[in-house]
Design a protein around this motif. Sequence first.
Motif, PDB file in Angstrom:
ATOM      1  N   ALA A  80       0.817  -1.214   0.000  1.00 52.64           N
ATOM      2  CA  ALA A  80       0.000   0.000   0.000  1.00 52.64           C
ATOM      3  C   ALA A  80       0.850   1.264   0.000  1.00 52.64           C
ATOM      4  O   ALA A  80       0.591   2.204  -0.759  1.00 52.64           O
ATOM      5  N   ALA A  81       1.881   1.298   0.853  1.00 53.67           N
ATOM      6  CA  ALA A  81       2.688   2.506   0.997  1.00 53.67           C
ATOM      7  C   ALA A  81       3.596   2.759  -0.201  1.00 53.67           C
ATOM      8  O   ALA A  81       4.163   3.842  -0.327  1.00 53.67           O
ATOM      9  N   ARG A  82       3.717   1.750  -1.100  1.00 50.90           N
ATOM     10  CA  ARG A  82       4.636   1.881  -2.234  1.00 50.90           C
ATOM     11  C   ARG A  82       3.913   1.942  -3.574  1.00 50.90           C
ATOM     12  O   ARG A  82       4.564   1.953  -4.627  1.00 50.90           O
ATOM     13  N   LYS A  83       2.593   1.974  -3.556  1.00 52.86           N
ATOM     14  CA  LYS A  83       1.840   1.933  -4.814  1.00 52.86           C
ATOM     15  C   LYS A  83       2.300   3.004  -5.804  1.00 52.86           C
ATOM     16  O   LYS A  83       2.623   2.689  -6.950  1.00 52.86           O
ATOM     17  N   ASP A  84       2.314   4.251  -5.376  1.00 55.58           N
ATOM     18  CA  ASP A  84       2.643   5.336  -6.297  1.00 55.58           C
ATOM     19  C   ASP A  84       4.075   5.214  -6.812  1.00 55.58           C
ATOM     20  O   ASP A  84       4.345   5.450  -7.999  1.00 55.58           O
ATOM     21  N   VAL A  85       4.998   4.843  -5.915  1.00 54.11           N
ATOM     22  CA  VAL A  85       6.400   4.667  -6.311  1.00 54.11           C
ATOM     23  C   VAL A  85       6.521   3.547  -7.331  1.00 54.11           C
ATOM     24  O   VAL A  85       7.194   3.675  -8.366  1.00 54.11           O
ATOM     25  N   ASP A  86       5.876   2.410  -7.040  1.00 51.62           N
ATOM     26  CA  ASP A  86       5.962   1.256  -7.935  1.00 51.62           C
ATOM     27  C   ASP A  86       5.382   1.569  -9.311  1.00 51.62           C
ATOM     28  O   ASP A  86       5.993   1.269 -10.344  1.00 51.62           O
TER      29      ASP A  86
END
Length: 383
Positions: free
Chosen positions: A130-136
């Motif tokens: 969840a915390a990495r969605k935008d980065v990924d």
Amino acid sequence: MAEPVAETDLKQTPLHDLHVELGARMVPFAGYSMPVQFKAGIMAEHQQTRSRAGLFDVSHMGQAFLIGPDHETTARALEALTPSNFVELGLGRQRYTVLLNDNGGIIDDLMVTRSISADDDGRLMLVVNAARKDVDYAHFRARLPENVRLEVVEDRALIAVQGPEAVAAVAAHAPKAAELAFMSASSMEFDGIDCHIARAGYTGEDGVEMSVPAGAAEAIARALLADDRVEPIGLGARDSLRLEAGLCLYGHDIDETTSPVEGNITFCMQKRRREEGGFPGAARIQAELRDGSDRVRVGLRLDGKAPAREGAEIALPGADVIGTVTSGGFAPTVGAPIAMGFVPRAQAETGTQLELIVRGRRLPATVADMPFVPNRYYRKPKS
């Protein structure tokens, strides 16, 4: 430290109202309002999952697809960003992998599933943290070839049901779930609702993760919770269960400075990829595979009852600090405190005596094998 998030700014999962109705204590987590525990409490929820079945809302996780003209094209595009073998991933099979930066550090860890249908052979399903969605998603879009695209899914929920009675409870509504082997997946109907169900999870127990239409999530959750084998479980027990299973939590046990070798998760790298390379940071990772990394994630068992939390220092007995605890707490199934952390390779052998410094006190600890509690993943009997 990140700025605190106002309650009004938090996103809600499709099961939010049900959590509140069931008396959950809601907390901010990865930008969402999430249940940390229900009325029974974390200890009871942990034991419920180990003995019967627990239902977890993991709808905050990111769901997406990589879509290309055929499986090999899509698989090779993913192999250019990860160290795992996807070209040879079978129909209906799932694999754990890590998205790597150019230095071989871990941008995120994720699950990848190949469709069971040969008609949909150019598609790989991704579930990311969840915390990495935008980065990924930004990383994929910047680096995918023109003939492979990322399609983010916004209209689905994700429900995990974990524990020794979990699959039987799900199969009462979706009989095909009982046919799945560990790390396999298929589309099927749950009480007439189209779902995608994988036999996997984050607890060390048998169980499934169900990608379901957002609008049907509450009906599915209520149907499962009506079964006396199933109870709702919050983030607190999810964390203690994954710690006992020796599983990494991104941003704590692994991050962009950590290689798969340091993180002790080289099982995500199959033989062909280890030998051929061709993934970001391959020179570093292949050298660590050959020569060993300077540090490595290990399990730690503490003497006594006092737990060591993330950030506690790891030291040689009566001597210098050599590492840091990345996850720690009391393990209900073990009946003792456990932890994970990084130490130099020379101190990583099972049985090595160390000390963890907690509020100025040196607590004796021993490097231990992981998982701390034996995994009970389902293996299909060989015919």
